[in-house]
Design an enzyme around this catalytic site. Structure first.
Site, short mmCIF file in Angstrom:
data_model
loop_
_atom_site.label_atom_id
_atom_site.label_comp_id
_atom_site.label_asym_id
_atom_site.label_seq_id
_atom_site.Cartn_x
_atom_site.Cartn_y
_atom_site.Cartn_z
N THR A 216 40.32 29.20 32.39
CA THR A 216 39.07 28.42 32.43
C THR A 216 38.55 28.12 31.03
O THR A 216 37.98 27.06 30.80
CB THR A 216 38.01 29.16 33.27
OG1 THR A 216 37.97 30.54 32.88
CG2 THR A 216 38.35 29.10 34.74
N TYR B 227 33.62 27.61 44.73
CA TYR B 227 32.83 26.74 45.60
C TYR B 227 32.99 27.05 47.09
O TYR B 227 32.04 27.03 47.84
CB TYR B 227 33.13 25.25 45.35
CG TYR B 227 32.17 24.33 46.11
CD1 TYR B 227 30.90 24.10 45.62
CD2 TYR B 227 32.54 23.75 47.32
CE1 TYR B 227 30.00 23.31 46.32
CE2 TYR B 227 31.66 22.95 48.03
CZ TYR B 227 30.39 22.73 47.52
OH TYR B 227 29.51 21.95 48.23
N TYR C 139 41.72 37.29 39.09
CA TYR C 139 40.60 37.02 38.19
C TYR C 139 39.32 36.91 39.00
O TYR C 139 39.18 36.00 39.83
CB TYR C 139 40.88 35.74 37.40
CG TYR C 139 39.81 35.29 36.43
CD1 TYR C 139 38.77 36.13 36.04
CD2 TYR C 139 39.84 34.01 35.90
CE1 TYR C 139 37.79 35.71 35.14
CE2 TYR C 139 38.87 33.56 35.00
CZ TYR C 139 37.86 34.42 34.63
OH TYR C 139 36.89 34.00 33.75
N ARG D 124 30.73 32.29 38.12
CA ARG D 124 31.22 30.93 38.00
C ARG D 124 31.97 30.44 39.24
O ARG D 124 32.30 29.27 39.33
CB ARG D 124 32.09 30.78 36.75
CG ARG D 124 31.28 31.00 35.48
CD ARG D 124 32.00 30.59 34.22
NE ARG D 124 32.07 29.16 34.05
CZ ARG D 124 32.12 28.53 32.87
NH1 ARG D 124 32.08 29.23 31.76
NH2 ARG D 124 32.23 27.23 32.80
N LYS E 282 41.62 40.74 36.11
CA LYS E 282 40.62 40.47 35.08
C LYS E 282 39.27 40.56 35.80
O LYS E 282 38.94 39.71 36.63
CB LYS E 282 40.82 39.07 34.47
CG LYS E 282 39.73 38.68 33.47
CD LYS E 282 39.91 37.25 32.98
CE LYS E 282 38.78 36.86 32.03
NZ LYS E 282 38.92 35.45 31.56
N ILE F 72 40.54 40.31 28.29
CA ILE F 72 40.93 38.91 28.15
C ILE F 72 39.75 38.26 27.46
O ILE F 72 38.68 38.08 28.05
CB ILE F 72 41.27 38.27 29.51
CG1 ILE F 72 42.53 38.94 30.08
CG2 ILE F 72 41.50 36.76 29.34
CD1 ILE F 72 42.99 38.41 31.42
#
Length: 304
Positions: A44, A107, A133, A138, A161, A203
């Site tokens: 991202t 979403y 992840y 987000r 992550k 990360i």
């Protein structure tokens, strides 16, 4: 390979918004030189959301080629459609990619059962090691420890992550999974605390411009030398905060350009350049650290 300082690499672009090959070569060599453990290509932070699928695949393979087997490359392959994630992941079969980083579907807000089925189906359709992840702020969904445990039982899901911002997740996950399951921080500001609680590394976004320091912190922390790690980490506390005053990767790209690691700080809409106030704050922090640029045969390197 999948512990220590793993950089979430920015995607350098020219003024027209196309991939800048010279800058990409430069930042890859910068991370090889500073002993970064691995590179995440087109995560991202690498603006995966605004690259076309064709560009995405091309950039990962180009990064792999430029790295010349000197540093492991992990491909960002997440999507909010399970089938899309599978298609993207399978593009890298037998490419030499070391692993894939797959973000939770954004979403859609799937249930825990939906998240399990999503990652299970990806796992069943590839032989490439998969790193989960989790970044609820987000994506709008949270991959809970019990679901991580279930997924860790699948043969090629090797780590996570974890960027929920909840440090208690380290022990929650560790208490459930096998000792070989990798738990990485996704938050520079709390990464050292995360490792002291038992995490395996970070990360990192900050590592794009402070690879040497982040690598040193991780090495010291993984060797249980937390006192020395905190001395170095203290130098980055304010920078870690500043780099997230606007949405990532807006600040980090501008900072990388100012120190000469990339030629332009171009972003694709809807991302735009930092506000003037933030630019001044970033510059002040960089100059405060008496930033030096050291020229090598493969261009610039940053030393604090």
């Amino acid at each position: 390979m999948f512990t220590g300082n793993i950089v979430a690499l920015i995607t350098p672009m020219n003024k027209k918004g196309k991939i800048c090959l010279d800058s990409l070569k430069n930042i890859i060599n910068y991370h090889i030189y500073n002993k970064t453990s691995a590179i995440i290509s087109v995560g991202t932070t690498g603006e995966s959301a605004t690259l076309t699928k064709k560009e995405h695949i091309k950039l990962v393979l180009l990064t792999l080629k430029l790295a010349k087997n000197k540093i492991p490359i992990i491909a960002g392959t997440g999507a909010n459609s399970t089938e899309e994630a599978i298609i993207l992941t399978r593009k890298f079969e037998k490419s030499g990619i070391s692993a894939c980083l797959s973000v939770t579907p954004y979403y859609n807000k799937p249930s825990q059962k939906g998240l399990y089925q999503h990652f299970k189906k990806i796992s069943e359709n590839t032989s490439i090691p998969q790193i989960l992840y989790n970044v609820p702020s987000r994506t709008g969904c949270d991959l809970l420890p019990k679901t991580v445990y279930k997924l860790s039982k699948l043969k090629n899901i090797i780590g996570i992550k974890e960027a929920s911002g909840d440090l208690s997740r380290v022990n929650q996950i560790k208490s459930l999974v096998d000792k070989n399951f990798i738990i990485l921080s996704g938050d520079d500001a709390t990464a050292l605390d995360f490792m002291q609680l038992g995490g395996d590394g970070v990360i990192s976004v900050t590592s794009n411009i402070a690879a040497k320091e982040v690598s040193q912190i991780c090495k010291l922390a993984l060797n249980k030398n937390f006192c020395q790690a905190r001395k170095i980490n203290k130098k980055l506390v304010k920078l870690n905060k500043i780099l997230f005053l606007e949405s990532n990767p807006i600040p980090i790209k501008w900072a990388a350009k100012k120190i000469g690691l990339i030629k332009n700080s171009t972003l694709r809409l809807p991302m735009i350049q930092p506000q003037k106030k933030l630019k001044k704050i970033i510059l002040k922090e960089l100059y405060k650290k008496k930033l030096e640029i050291m020229k090598k045969k493969y261009n610039h390197f940053i030393l604090f």
